[in-house]
Motif scaffolding. Structure first.
Motif, mmCIF file in Angstrom:
data_model
loop_
_atom_site.group_PDB
_atom_site.id
_atom_site.type_symbol
_atom_site.label_atom_id
_atom_site.label_comp_id
_atom_site.label_asym_id
_atom_site.label_seq_id
_atom_site.Cartn_x
_atom_site.Cartn_y
_atom_site.Cartn_z
ATOM 1 N N GLY A 20 9.469 -29.325 -29.384
ATOM 2 C CA GLY A 20 8.310 -29.310 -30.255
ATOM 3 C C GLY A 20 8.577 -28.590 -31.570
ATOM 4 O O GLY A 20 7.685 -28.430 -32.393
ATOM 5 N N LEU A 21 9.802 -28.147 -31.771
ATOM 6 C CA LEU A 21 10.187 -27.446 -32.995
ATOM 7 C C LEU A 21 10.968 -28.394 -33.897
ATOM 8 O O LEU A 21 11.705 -29.252 -33.416
ATOM 9 N N LYS A 22 10.807 -28.229 -35.212
ATOM 10 C CA LYS A 22 11.524 -29.075 -36.172
ATOM 11 C C LYS A 22 12.274 -28.197 -37.155
ATOM 12 O O LYS A 22 11.886 -27.065 -37.428
ATOM 13 N N VAL A 23 13.364 -28.748 -37.684
ATOM 14 C CA VAL A 23 14.171 -28.029 -38.663
ATOM 15 C C VAL A 23 14.792 -29.036 -39.619
ATOM 16 O O VAL A 23 15.079 -30.173 -39.248
ATOM 17 N N ASP A 24 14.975 -28.603 -40.854
ATOM 18 C CA ASP A 24 15.653 -29.422 -41.856
ATOM 19 C C ASP A 24 17.133 -29.493 -41.474
ATOM 20 O O ASP A 24 17.739 -28.482 -41.120
ATOM 21 N N ILE A 25 17.705 -30.674 -41.561
ATOM 22 C CA ILE A 25 19.094 -30.860 -41.145
ATOM 23 C C ILE A 25 20.062 -30.000 -41.957
ATOM 24 O O ILE A 25 21.101 -29.579 -41.456
ATOM 25 N N LEU A 26 19.709 -29.693 -43.208
ATOM 26 C CA LEU A 26 20.580 -28.868 -44.049
ATOM 27 C C LEU A 26 20.567 -27.398 -43.638
ATOM 28 O O LEU A 26 21.453 -26.632 -43.998
#
Length: 126
Positions: free
Chosen positions: A34-40
């Motif tokens: 349920g967590l998201k992060v920018d690939i960079l």
């Protein structure tokens, strides 16, 4: 011994972090955290976001909590998606933590999923 990895999934710039837990060759479970992060901002060697801001530090904390809960649950030998979902829900504060409840809920759901597929004595022994 359990192996825990965090992987990125998705087609957008902000990818969903998935938790993959394996216990042996044939017992593998994968579930979205349920967590998201920018690939960079993702460090693939540490399998965590780079700690650049407060949001990323909170994400790192939650991923560490998920890993801690999984490692502390020594009673579960058959990994199921329900078991992993319960752990993730506790870390994301959707459910109150109770170690015995996590294990017993996962067992009950596993038994219900196998009803009609296994012999009566096998179900009773579970």
């Amino acid at each position: 011994m359990r192996t825990i990895t965090f992987e990125l999934r998705g087609n957008t710039d902000k990818k969903t972090i998935q938790c993959r837990v394996s216990f042996g060759r044939n017992n593998i479970v994968r579930m979205s955290t349920g967590l998201k992060v920018d690939i960079l901002k993702w460090d693939s060697t540490k399998e965590r976001p780079l700690p650049n801001n407060a949001i990323d530090k909170k994400t790192i904390f939650r991923l560490n909590e998920i890993e801690r809960f999984i490692n502390n649950d020594t009673e579960t030998t058959v990994l199921t998606t329900d078991w992993l979902k319960n752990i993730i829900d506790v870390v994301n504060e959707k459910v109150k933590p109770d170690d015995k409840l996590l294990f017993l809920n996962a067992c009950a759901e596993y038994i219900q999923s196998k009803e009609g597929k296994l012999a009566k004595n096998t179900l009773e022994s579970y």
